[in-house]
Scaffold this active site. Structure first.
Site, mmCIF file in Angstrom:
data_model
loop_
_atom_site.group_PDB
_atom_site.id
_atom_site.type_symbol
_atom_site.label_atom_id
_atom_site.label_comp_id
_atom_site.label_asym_id
_atom_site.label_seq_id
_atom_site.Cartn_x
_atom_site.Cartn_y
_atom_site.Cartn_z
ATOM 1 N N GLU A 40 -24.562 -52.629 -45.159
ATOM 2 C CA GLU A 40 -25.365 -53.289 -44.129
ATOM 3 C C GLU A 40 -26.816 -52.817 -44.220
ATOM 4 O O GLU A 40 -27.716 -53.612 -44.278
ATOM 5 C CB GLU A 40 -24.755 -52.969 -42.753
ATOM 6 C CG GLU A 40 -25.353 -53.735 -41.607
ATOM 7 C CD GLU A 40 -25.170 -55.256 -41.713
ATOM 8 O OE1 GLU A 40 -24.351 -55.720 -42.526
ATOM 9 O OE2 GLU A 40 -25.861 -55.971 -40.973
ATOM 10 N N LYS A 55 -30.023 -23.900 -41.641
ATOM 11 C CA LYS A 55 -28.700 -24.073 -42.267
ATOM 12 C C LYS A 55 -28.389 -22.926 -43.229
ATOM 13 O O LYS A 55 -27.249 -22.478 -43.307
ATOM 14 C CB LYS A 55 -28.634 -25.423 -42.986
ATOM 15 C CG LYS A 55 -27.215 -25.823 -43.347
ATOM 16 C CD LYS A 55 -27.090 -27.303 -43.568
ATOM 17 C CE LYS A 55 -25.684 -27.700 -43.969
ATOM 18 N NZ LYS A 55 -25.501 -29.149 -44.047
ATOM 19 N N HIS A 120 -18.449 -38.573 -47.619
ATOM 20 C CA HIS A 120 -19.605 -37.938 -48.260
ATOM 21 C C HIS A 120 -19.407 -37.870 -49.777
ATOM 22 O O HIS A 120 -18.351 -37.433 -50.244
ATOM 23 C CB HIS A 120 -19.806 -36.505 -47.747
ATOM 24 C CG HIS A 120 -20.219 -36.435 -46.306
ATOM 25 N ND1 HIS A 120 -20.662 -35.290 -45.701
ATOM 26 C CD2 HIS A 120 -20.272 -37.394 -45.347
ATOM 27 C CE1 HIS A 120 -20.955 -35.538 -44.424
ATOM 28 N NE2 HIS A 120 -20.724 -36.815 -44.190
ATOM 29 N N GLU A 139 -26.862 -35.796 -51.216
ATOM 30 C CA GLU A 139 -25.639 -36.146 -50.475
ATOM 31 C C GLU A 139 -25.757 -37.578 -49.942
ATOM 32 O O GLU A 139 -26.712 -37.900 -49.237
ATOM 33 C CB GLU A 139 -25.420 -35.185 -49.302
ATOM 34 C CG GLU A 139 -24.101 -35.459 -48.587
ATOM 35 C CD GLU A 139 -23.828 -34.513 -47.419
ATOM 36 O OE1 GLU A 139 -23.087 -33.548 -47.593
ATOM 37 O OE2 GLU A 139 -24.387 -34.762 -46.331
ATOM 38 N N ALA A 151 -22.183 -40.717 -34.535
ATOM 39 C CA ALA A 151 -22.782 -39.534 -35.184
ATOM 40 C C ALA A 151 -24.251 -39.363 -34.795
ATOM 41 O O ALA A 151 -24.710 -38.238 -34.582
ATOM 42 C CB ALA A 151 -22.655 -39.645 -36.705
ATOM 43 N N ILE A 153 -25.760 -40.311 -31.971
ATOM 44 C CA ILE A 153 -25.908 -39.827 -30.593
ATOM 45 C C ILE A 153 -25.395 -38.388 -30.473
ATOM 46 O O ILE A 153 -26.043 -37.529 -29.885
ATOM 47 C CB ILE A 153 -25.199 -40.777 -29.601
ATOM 48 C CG1 ILE A 153 -25.881 -42.149 -29.668
ATOM 49 C CG2 ILE A 153 -25.239 -40.211 -28.180
ATOM 50 C CD1 ILE A 153 -25.251 -43.217 -28.818
ATOM 51 N N GLU A 154 -24.248 -38.111 -31.119
ATOM 52 C CA GLU A 154 -23.689 -36.746 -31.050
ATOM 53 C C GLU A 154 -24.682 -35.744 -31.641
ATOM 54 O O GLU A 154 -24.867 -34.654 -31.116
ATOM 55 C CB GLU A 154 -22.344 -36.708 -31.793
ATOM 56 C CG GLU A 154 -21.525 -35.454 -31.541
ATOM 57 C CD GLU A 154 -21.867 -34.316 -32.469
ATOM 58 O OE1 GLU A 154 -21.505 -33.182 -32.156
ATOM 59 O OE2 GLU A 154 -22.517 -34.566 -33.515
HETATM 60 P P1 0O2 Z 1 -28.524 -33.201 -40.614
HETATM 61 O O1 0O2 Z 1 -29.566 -33.026 -39.575
HETATM 62 O O2 0O2 Z 1 -27.802 -34.515 -40.526
HETATM 63 O O3 0O2 Z 1 -29.056 -32.934 -41.980
HETATM 64 P P2 0O2 Z 1 -21.343 -28.172 -42.310
HETATM 65 O O4 0O2 Z 1 -22.813 -28.409 -42.082
HETATM 66 O O5 0O2 Z 1 -20.967 -26.736 -42.348
HETATM 67 O O6 0O2 Z 1 -20.485 -28.957 -41.334
HETATM 68 P P3 0O2 Z 1 -21.610 -28.972 -45.127
HETATM 69 O O7 0O2 Z 1 -20.941 -28.076 -46.102
HETATM 70 O O8 0O2 Z 1 -23.095 -28.946 -45.075
HETATM 71 O O9 0O2 Z 1 -20.920 -28.772 -43.693
HETATM 72 O O10 0O2 Z 1 -21.226 -30.417 -45.566
HETATM 73 P P4 0O2 Z 1 -20.760 -31.661 -44.797
HETATM 74 O O11 0O2 Z 1 -19.929 -31.324 -43.617
HETATM 75 O O12 0O2 Z 1 -20.127 -32.534 -45.802
HETATM 76 O O13 0O2 Z 1 -22.109 -32.334 -44.345
HETATM 77 C C1 0O2 Z 1 -22.860 -31.899 -43.279
HETATM 78 C C2 0O2 Z 1 -23.614 -33.107 -42.757
HETATM 79 O O14 0O2 Z 1 -22.678 -34.097 -42.326
HETATM 80 C C3 0O2 Z 1 -24.417 -32.768 -41.526
HETATM 81 O O15 0O2 Z 1 -25.674 -32.315 -41.912
HETATM 82 C C4 0O2 Z 1 -24.447 -34.087 -40.772
HETATM 83 O O16 0O2 Z 1 -25.376 -34.982 -41.340
HETATM 84 C C5 0O2 Z 1 -23.049 -34.595 -41.037
HETATM 85 N N1 0O2 Z 1 -22.097 -34.047 -40.079
HETATM 86 C C6 0O2 Z 1 -21.076 -33.212 -40.335
HETATM 87 N N2 0O2 Z 1 -20.385 -32.925 -39.225
HETATM 88 C C7 0O2 Z 1 -20.973 -33.597 -38.216
HETATM 89 C C8 0O2 Z 1 -20.706 -33.721 -36.813
HETATM 90 O O17 0O2 Z 1 -19.782 -33.130 -36.251
HETATM 91 N N3 0O2 Z 1 -21.554 -34.521 -36.110
HETATM 92 C C9 0O2 Z 1 -22.593 -35.198 -36.674
HETATM 93 N N4 0O2 Z 1 -23.347 -35.955 -35.892
HETATM 94 N N5 0O2 Z 1 -22.870 -35.094 -37.994
HETATM 95 C C10 0O2 Z 1 -22.080 -34.314 -38.760
HETATM 96 P P5 0O2 Z 1 -26.448 -31.264 -41.021
HETATM 97 O O18 0O2 Z 1 -27.159 -30.318 -41.901
HETATM 98 O O19 0O2 Z 1 -25.529 -30.644 -40.023
HETATM 99 O O20 0O2 Z 1 -27.449 -32.105 -40.217
#
Ligand code: 0O2
Length: 207
Positions: A40, A55, A120, A139, A151, A153-154
Site C-alpha cells: 500500500e 538502544k 521483519h 531492517e 504499532a 500509537i503504541e
Molecule cells: P524505533 O523507534 O521504531 O526504531 P528489541 O528492540 O529488543 O525489541 P530488536 O532485536 O531490535 O528487538 O529487533 P526487533 O524486535 O526485530 O525490532 C525492533 C523494532 O521493531 C523496534 O525498533 C520497533 O520499530 C519494532 N517493535 C518491536 N516491538 C515493538 C512493540 O512492542 N511496539 C512497537 N510499537 N514497535 C515494536 P525500536 O528501536 O524499538 O524503535
C-alpha cells in the site's frame, strides 16, 4: 562528534533513499499492470542518534559493534492491505538480487508480549561510495495497515512510559492489538467472499 555521526550515518541515509525508490517501484509495477499491489505504501528513516545511543545502552551493545549488532539503524516499512499480502511481499524480497537477506523475524505467527505484530526482514545492502562498496544492514518491517495503526500509537505512548506500562494499560494494549488483528481477519474474509461472488458472476456471464 556530530561530524563523526554524520559520516557514520551517511551510507545508511543512502541505503534508505535508494531502497525507498526501489520498494515504491514494486507498487508502481503492480499498478501499471492493473494488478492488486500487495504494497500500500512504503516509508523509511535513519534512526535518530539519541535512539541509537539509547538502544545500545539498553541492549549493552559496545559502540564499536554498532554496524553488526544494531540491525535497524536504517529502517524501511512496507504497509499492506491484507495479512496474505505480507507473505507475497516477503517472497518478492527473497527473489531480489540487489541485497541479501540475513535474518527474518516473524512477529505475526509469534506476536510479541506487547501485542506487536509485524514481519521483519534484515538485509545486507551494498551502498556504492566514492571509497568503494560498503555493505550496511537494513531492517525492513512488513505489516498491515491495522498492525501499523496499533504499532504507531503504541510507540508514541511508549515514550511516556518507557516500556513499563501499568498492568491494566498493558492488558488493554494487548486487547487493542487483538482487535486490530480481528479487523485484519475480517477484511480478508470479506475480500475472499467478494472475489468468490465476482468469479461466480463472471462464470454465469460466460455461459
Ligand atoms: P524505533 O523507534 O521504531 O526504531 P528489541 O528492540 O529488543 O525489541 P530488536 O532485536 O531490535 O528487538 O529487533 P526487533 O524486535 O526485530 O525490532 C525492533 C523494532 O521493531 C523496534 O525498533 C520497533 O520499530 C519494532 N517493535 C518491536 N516491538 C515493538 C512493540 O512492542 N511496539 C512497537 N510499537 N514497535 C515494536 P525500536 O528501536 O524499538 O524503535
Amino acid at each position: 562528534m556530530n561530524g563523526q555521526w554524520e559520516s557514520f550515518l551517511a551510507p545508511y541515509e543512502q541505503a534508505v533513499s535508494e531502497l525507498k525508490v526501489k520498494l515504491k517501484g514494486i507498487r508502481k509495477q503492480f499498478e501499471e499492470t492493473n494488478q492488486h499491489s500487495p504494497i500500500e505504501f512504503v516509508t523509511g528513516r535513519v534512526k535518530p542518534i539519541h535512539s541509537i545511543v539509547n538502544k545500545t545502552i539498553r541492549k549493552g551493545i559496545p559502540l564499536a559493534n554498532l554496524e553488526t549488532e544494531l540491525q535497524d539503524i536504517a529502517g524501511l516499512r512496507m504497509m499492506c492491505q491484507f495479512v496474505e499480502d505480507i507473505k507475497n511481499v516477503v517472497e518478492l524480497l527473497r527473489k531480489r538480487k540487489d541485497f541479501t537477506i540475513v535474518e527474518e523475524r516473524d512477529y505475526i505467527t509469534n506476536k510479541k508480549n506487547s501485542g506487536y505484530r509485524s514481519y521483519h526482514v534484515v538485509v545486507e545492502y551494498p551502498v556504492q561510495t566514492i571509497e568503494g562498496e560498503r555493505k550496511v544492514l537494513v531492517e525492513i518491517q512488513i505489516r498491515t495497515l491495522a498492525m501499523n495503526f496499533w504499532a504507531t500509537i503504541e510507540h508514541s505512548l511508549n515514550y511516556k512510559y518507557k516500556g513499563k506500562y501499568p498492568e491494566n494499560i498493558h492488558e488493554r494494549l494487548q486487547r487493542a492489538a487483538e482487535a486490530a488483528f480481528l479487523l485484519d481477519e475480517e477484511m480478508s474474509l470479506i475480500r475472499g467472499e467478494i472475489q468468490e461472488a465476482q468469479a461466480e458472476f463472471s462464470k454465469k456471464n460466460d455461459q
